[in-house]
Design a protein around this motif. Structure first.
Motif, PDB file in Angstrom:
ATOM      1  N   PRO A 169       0.792  -1.230   0.000  1.00 39.24           N
ATOM      2  CA  PRO A 169       0.000   0.000   0.000  1.00 39.24           C
ATOM      3  C   PRO A 169       0.830   1.289   0.000  1.00 39.24           C
ATOM      4  O   PRO A 169       0.427   2.271  -0.608  1.00 39.24           O
ATOM      5  CB  PRO A 169      -0.835  -0.084   1.276  1.00 39.24           C
ATOM      6  CG  PRO A 169      -0.728  -1.448   1.776  1.00 39.24           C
ATOM      7  CD  PRO A 169       0.417  -2.123   1.107  1.00 39.24           C
ATOM      8  N   ARG A 173       1.207   4.066  -3.317  1.00 39.22           N
ATOM      9  CA  ARG A 173       0.973   5.512  -3.236  1.00 39.22           C
ATOM     10  C   ARG A 173       2.188   6.304  -3.709  1.00 39.22           C
ATOM     11  O   ARG A 173       2.050   7.343  -4.347  1.00 39.22           O
ATOM     12  CB  ARG A 173       0.596   5.885  -1.806  1.00 39.22           C
ATOM     13  CG  ARG A 173      -0.811   5.428  -1.512  1.00 39.22           C
ATOM     14  CD  ARG A 173      -1.179   5.519  -0.058  1.00 39.22           C
ATOM     15  NE  ARG A 173      -2.578   5.202   0.124  1.00 39.22           N
ATOM     16  CZ  ARG A 173      -3.088   3.970   0.140  1.00 39.22           C
ATOM     17  NH1 ARG A 173      -2.288   2.925  -0.023  1.00 39.22           N
ATOM     18  NH2 ARG A 173      -4.374   3.770   0.277  1.00 39.22           N
ATOM     19  N   ASP A 197      -9.720   2.651  -6.019  1.00 38.66           N
ATOM     20  CA  ASP A 197      -9.316   3.877  -5.320  1.00 38.66           C
ATOM     21  C   ASP A 197      -8.345   4.664  -6.206  1.00 38.66           C
ATOM     22  O   ASP A 197      -8.292   5.886  -6.158  1.00 38.66           O
ATOM     23  CB  ASP A 197      -8.701   3.573  -3.946  1.00 38.66           C
ATOM     24  CG  ASP A 197      -7.473   2.683  -4.023  1.00 38.66           C
ATOM     25  OD1 ASP A 197      -7.362   1.898  -4.988  1.00 38.66           O
ATOM     26  OD2 ASP A 197      -6.622   2.773  -3.128  1.00 38.66           O
ATOM     27  N   GLU A 198      -7.589   3.946  -7.053  1.00 40.79           N
ATOM     28  CA  GLU A 198      -6.661   4.648  -7.949  1.00 40.79           C
ATOM     29  C   GLU A 198      -7.399   5.359  -9.083  1.00 40.79           C
ATOM     30  O   GLU A 198      -6.910   6.359  -9.609  1.00 40.79           O
ATOM     31  CB  GLU A 198      -5.639   3.663  -8.530  1.00 40.79           C
ATOM     32  CG  GLU A 198      -4.713   3.122  -7.467  1.00 40.79           C
ATOM     33  CD  GLU A 198      -3.601   2.255  -8.034  1.00 40.79           C
ATOM     34  OE1 GLU A 198      -2.644   2.021  -7.298  1.00 40.79           O
ATOM     35  OE2 GLU A 198      -3.692   1.802  -9.201  1.00 40.79           O
ATOM     36  N   GLU A 200      -9.885   7.047  -8.673  1.00 42.04           N
ATOM     37  CA  GLU A 200     -10.232   8.363  -8.106  1.00 42.04           C
ATOM     38  C   GLU A 200      -9.105   9.372  -8.318  1.00 42.04           C
ATOM     39  O   GLU A 200      -9.324  10.570  -8.253  1.00 42.04           O
ATOM     40  CB  GLU A 200     -10.483   8.258  -6.590  1.00 42.04           C
ATOM     41  CG  GLU A 200     -11.425   7.155  -6.184  1.00 42.04           C
ATOM     42  CD  GLU A 200     -12.842   7.646  -5.910  1.00 42.04           C
ATOM     43  OE1 GLU A 200     -13.123   8.814  -6.205  1.00 42.04           O
ATOM     44  OE2 GLU A 200     -13.642   6.829  -5.410  1.00 42.04           O
ATOM     45  N   TYR A 201      -7.867   8.901  -8.501  1.00 42.65           N
ATOM     46  CA  TYR A 201      -6.723   9.821  -8.640  1.00 42.65           C
ATOM     47  C   TYR A 201      -6.606  10.379 -10.060  1.00 42.65           C
ATOM     48  O   TYR A 201      -5.805  11.273 -10.298  1.00 42.65           O
ATOM     49  CB  TYR A 201      -5.387   9.124  -8.296  1.00 42.65           C
ATOM     50  CG  TYR A 201      -5.332   8.419  -6.958  1.00 42.65           C
ATOM     51  CD1 TYR A 201      -6.176   8.805  -5.916  1.00 42.65           C
ATOM     52  CD2 TYR A 201      -4.442   7.373  -6.748  1.00 42.65           C
ATOM     53  CE1 TYR A 201      -6.124   8.147  -4.700  1.00 42.65           C
ATOM     54  CE2 TYR A 201      -4.382   6.720  -5.531  1.00 42.65           C
ATOM     55  CZ  TYR A 201      -5.230   7.108  -4.511  1.00 42.65           C
ATOM     56  OH  TYR A 201      -5.174   6.453  -3.310  1.00 42.65           O
ATOM     57  N   LYS A 223     -19.486   9.764 -10.123  1.00 43.73           N
ATOM     58  CA  LYS A 223     -20.158   9.394  -8.873  1.00 43.73           C
ATOM     59  C   LYS A 223     -21.519  10.082  -8.776  1.00 43.73           C
ATOM     60  O   LYS A 223     -22.489   9.484  -8.334  1.00 43.73           O
ATOM     61  CB  LYS A 223     -19.264   9.737  -7.676  1.00 43.73           C
ATOM     62  CG  LYS A 223     -18.144   8.721  -7.501  1.00 43.73           C
ATOM     63  CD  LYS A 223     -17.283   9.023  -6.293  1.00 43.73           C
ATOM     64  CE  LYS A 223     -16.226  10.053  -6.633  1.00 43.73           C
ATOM     65  NZ  LYS A 223     -15.325  10.335  -5.511  1.00 43.73           N
TER      66      LYS A 223
ATOM     67  N   PHE B 253      -1.850   9.939   3.767  1.00 42.45           N
ATOM     68  CA  PHE B 253      -1.826   9.106   2.569  1.00 42.45           C
ATOM     69  C   PHE B 253      -3.106   9.305   1.760  1.00 42.45           C
ATOM     70  O   PHE B 253      -4.161   9.571   2.329  1.00 42.45           O
ATOM     71  CB  PHE B 253      -1.708   7.625   2.944  1.00 42.45           C
ATOM     72  CG  PHE B 253      -0.387   7.253   3.524  1.00 42.45           C
ATOM     73  CD1 PHE B 253       0.698   7.007   2.698  1.00 42.45           C
ATOM     74  CD2 PHE B 253      -0.220   7.166   4.896  1.00 42.45           C
ATOM     75  CE1 PHE B 253       1.938   6.677   3.237  1.00 42.45           C
ATOM     76  CE2 PHE B 253       1.013   6.834   5.439  1.00 42.45           C
ATOM     77  CZ  PHE B 253       2.102   6.577   4.604  1.00 42.45           C
ATOM     78  N   THR B 254      -2.981   9.182   0.442  1.00 42.70           N
ATOM     79  CA  THR B 254      -4.174   9.262  -0.393  1.00 42.70           C
ATOM     80  C   THR B 254      -4.998   7.987  -0.246  1.00 42.70           C
ATOM     81  O   THR B 254      -4.457   6.886  -0.200  1.00 42.70           O
ATOM     82  CB  THR B 254      -3.800   9.415  -1.879  1.00 42.70           C
ATOM     83  OG1 THR B 254      -2.808   8.443  -2.181  1.00 42.70           O
ATOM     84  CG2 THR B 254      -3.263  10.784  -2.180  1.00 42.70           C
ATOM     85  N   PHE B 255      -6.307   8.155  -0.141  1.00 36.79           N
ATOM     86  CA  PHE B 255      -7.228   7.018  -0.088  1.00 36.79           C
ATOM     87  C   PHE B 255      -8.402   7.330  -0.993  1.00 36.79           C
ATOM     88  O   PHE B 255      -9.354   7.964  -0.568  1.00 36.79           O
ATOM     89  CB  PHE B 255      -7.731   6.782   1.342  1.00 36.79           C
ATOM     90  CG  PHE B 255      -6.929   5.771   2.093  1.00 36.79           C
ATOM     91  CD1 PHE B 255      -5.741   6.138   2.693  1.00 36.79           C
ATOM     92  CD2 PHE B 255      -7.351   4.454   2.190  1.00 36.79           C
ATOM     93  CE1 PHE B 255      -4.982   5.212   3.382  1.00 36.79           C
ATOM     94  CE2 PHE B 255      -6.598   3.519   2.875  1.00 36.79           C
ATOM     95  CZ  PHE B 255      -5.409   3.897   3.481  1.00 36.79           C
ATOM     96  N   GLY B 256      -8.336   6.912  -2.232  1.00 39.25           N
ATOM     97  CA  GLY B 256      -9.428   7.201  -3.147  1.00 39.25           C
ATOM     98  C   GLY B 256      -9.635   8.698  -3.257  1.00 39.25           C
ATOM     99  O   GLY B 256      -8.701   9.430  -3.566  1.00 39.25           O
ATOM    100  N   ASP B 257     -10.855   9.165  -2.942  1.00 40.12           N
ATOM    101  CA  ASP B 257     -11.141  10.576  -3.170  1.00 40.12           C
ATOM    102  C   ASP B 257     -10.825  11.461  -1.962  1.00 40.12           C
ATOM    103  O   ASP B 257     -11.199  12.621  -1.927  1.00 40.12           O
ATOM    104  CB  ASP B 257     -12.596  10.766  -3.607  1.00 40.12           C
ATOM    105  CG  ASP B 257     -13.567  10.443  -2.491  1.00 40.12           C
ATOM    106  OD1 ASP B 257     -13.137   9.851  -1.478  1.00 40.12           O
ATOM    107  OD2 ASP B 257     -14.751  10.776  -2.621  1.00 40.12           O
ATOM    108  N   GLU B 296      -6.338  -1.175   5.558  1.00 39.69           N
ATOM    109  CA  GLU B 296      -5.192  -0.650   4.815  1.00 39.69           C
ATOM    110  C   GLU B 296      -4.462   0.430   5.625  1.00 39.69           C
ATOM    111  O   GLU B 296      -3.243   0.509   5.594  1.00 39.69           O
ATOM    112  CB  GLU B 296      -5.650  -0.114   3.452  1.00 39.69           C
ATOM    113  CG  GLU B 296      -4.496   0.192   2.521  1.00 39.69           C
ATOM    114  CD  GLU B 296      -4.880   0.161   1.047  1.00 39.69           C
ATOM    115  OE1 GLU B 296      -5.984  -0.305   0.706  1.00 39.69           O
ATOM    116  OE2 GLU B 296      -4.055   0.606   0.238  1.00 39.69           O
TER     117      GLU B 296
END
Lengths: 247, 308
Positions: A169, A173, A197-198, A200-201, A223, B253-257, B296
């Motif tokens: 994880p 990132r 989740d990626e 979303e980036y 969404k 940390f980035t987590f989705g949105d 996570e």
């Protein structure tokens, strides 16, 4: 060249009576991080092969970095970078040998290879590992190195095919930090992933279902459109309607 | 009785140069669905191979279904099902031939244990004459599961069955596992997807060959020290930089949105101060919410790389 890194219009690929890619129309803006998601068998790989100049479409039109996918696939190959989890670096070459090899293939001069290679190692913080065999590197480092090598010739677009599968994880990132940096430098990023989740980036995301692009917008608009709170739910709603499955 | 036990299992490769599993100790109850959660290279596959008697451990001891993994390997092989990470069926045999082959070597028939595989097999039955090598990824996975189940094993080992599988098929696969568990089969399953951990009765988090934590998913996240906040704004990439530069930030940390943020100290005025700071940075539409930590989050917290 105009403001688009990729433009596709009714792009189609048929294998006998099977339509792998079914008249997809979309464009990717320069410098954009574009997510390309879909279930196994939705046609992502086939579409990506066409855009990388590795496969000629059956019908429709597309340009990548301004070059035509029918007439100029060799020019496309010179102007793109490619990385996938499955194929990346040569394990029995050292870090620097891999860099030299790939940069050489992309036509960089010896001086450019030396300078950019050193810069790349420094940016990743692995200058002391230049003579290490790639197989001895932790997987996370390998993935980051692999990405950096894929953009060493400063391509206009880099294609990333599930770049983060199986990665821990934190490294996953850090990998996205590299993607953002590349995008800041003006490189267009075209990325497939199974981690929603990626998705979303990304600046925009397209969702392929049965060879078609069934949705394309920013994550927040998607969404809203599907009235859910995550890309995972957007994907689930679209992909469970799929008629075909498999790779 | 425990279905699986590991007591200080160690496994090295290259004459000890590579430490793949480092004194792993945990046990799996009978009828339990137990998840081994960790990234590639964590040692998951080595543990599977030691438990399925394909590799000898360098040290420590273990049992499967009450049998010793070294001395009683033959008994173990008869009563377990194993689905390796890499597709390992015969590509040039048909779906039906593969299944028949595995039934035969375990001295049983497809008919005898058909009940167990019926739900899964009906989905691939229309293709039963097709060669396994010509199947799609999802169908290969279903066939491999049928072959691992055809002799009605007591313990089922599934090594990363959902890696590279799309989100919809992953949900379907876990539903199949739930039905198998209800039939009394003990399941040890590994996955790099943290979101799947929540579907297990208990999980072990593993990285660098070390077991970091063993507990139920619910208890695992309760162990998260401190409060977790989700932060969102219009410019997420800049938000990450701003939050990392904020002096009271412990981790971000980035987590989705959204960004998942923890503070060095949990003070009552944290949110107010952060709101002011972000406004000063020109961040718009900032939302800061206290949220429960997830698996996570916890993994990042306790994993070696997360401490850097």
């Amino acid at each position: 060249m105009n403001d688009f890194a990729i433009q596709a219009d009714k792009l189609t690929k048929r294998f006998d009576d099977f339509t792998a890619v079914d008249a997809i129309t979309f464009d990717v803006k320069k410098g954009e991080i574009f997510g390309f998601v879909g279930a196994n068998g939705a046609g992502k790989t086939t579409a990506m092969r066409i855009l990388c100049g590795l496969s000629i479409p059956t019908s429709g039109t597309a340009t990548v970095a301004g070059f035509d996918v029918y007439k100029e696939p060799e020019m496309i190959k010179k102007n793109i970078g490619y990385m996938s989890q499955k194929f990346s670096l040569y394990e029995d070459l050292t870090v620097m040998e891999n860099i030299t090899f790939y940069a050489g293939i992309y036509g960089l001069s010896d001086k450019e290879i030396k300078d950019r290679g050193a810069e790349l190692l420094e940016r990743l913080g692995i200058s002391h590992e230049a003579k290490t065999f790639v197989r001895a590197l932790p997987l996370g480092w390998r993935q980051k190195l692999s990405f950096s090598v894929a953009v060493i010739h400063q391509p206009k677009i880099v294609f990333l095919d599930e770049p983060t599968g199986g990665v821990d994880p934190v490294t996953r990132r850090q990998f996205w930090d590299l993607i953002y940096e590349a995008s800041d430098r003006g490189i267009t990023v075209f990325v497939t992933t199974h981690y929603m989740d990626e998705a979303e980036y990304c600046n925009r995301v397209s969702v392929m279902v049965d060879g078609r692009i069934d949705a394309l917008d920013t994550p927040s608009n998607l969404k809203k459109q599907f009235n859910v709170d995550s890309m995972n739910k957007v994907f689930y709603q679209l992909a469970r309607e799929a008629k075909r499955s498999g790779d | 009785m425990d279905a699986i036990t590991l007591d200080n299992i160690t496994k090295t490769y290259n004459k000890g140069a590579v430490l793949a599993v480092d004194k792993a100790t945990f046990s799996v109850n009978e009828g339990e669905m137990f998840g081994l959660i960790g990234p590639d290279g964590a040692g998951k596959t080595s543990i599977f191979r030691v438990l399925t008697t394909l590799l000898l451990p360098d040290g420590g001891s273990g049992t499967v279904a009450g049998f010793d993994i070294v001395k009683e390997y033959k008994e173990i092989r008869n009563c377990i099902g194993y689905m390796p990470g890499r597709f390992s069926l015969y590509q040039d045999l048909s779906v039906e031939e593969n299944l028949k082959f595995f039934a035969t070597i375990f001295e049983t028939t497809i008919e005898e244990n058909y009940d167990l595989i019926k739900d899964i097999y009906v989905q691939i039955e229309p293709f039963k004459t097709r060669r396994a090598g010509k199947l799609s990824g999802g169908m290969k996975q279903k066939l491999a599961l049928c072959c691992a189940l055809i002799h009605k094993p007591k313990v089922l080992f599934l090594d990363e069955p959902t890696t590279g599988v799309d989100a919809v098929s992953r949900v379907e696969f876990w539903e199949m596992l739930k039905r198998l568990k209800h039939q009394g089969i003990t399941i040890l399953v590994s996955t790099p997807y943290m979101d799947e951990a929540i579907l297990c009765d208990r999980i072990a988090l593993i990285q660098g060959g070390k077991i970091l934590s063993v507990d139920s998913p619910g208890n695992t996240v309760k162990k998260y020290p401190g409060k977790m906040y989700a932060v969102h704004s219009i410019n997420m990439h800049q938000l990450l930089k701003d939050l990392r530069a904020y002096p009271d930030t412990l981790s971000c940390f980035t987590f989705g949105d959204s960004m998942h943020l923890t503070f060095k100290e949990d003070n009552d005025d944290n949110v107010v101060k952060l709101t002011t700071y972000l406004a000063g940075k020109g961040q718009k539409d900032v939302e800061i919410k206290n949220i429960p930590a997830g698996i996570e989050d916890y993994f990042i917290k306790i994993s070696a790389t997360g401490n850097e």
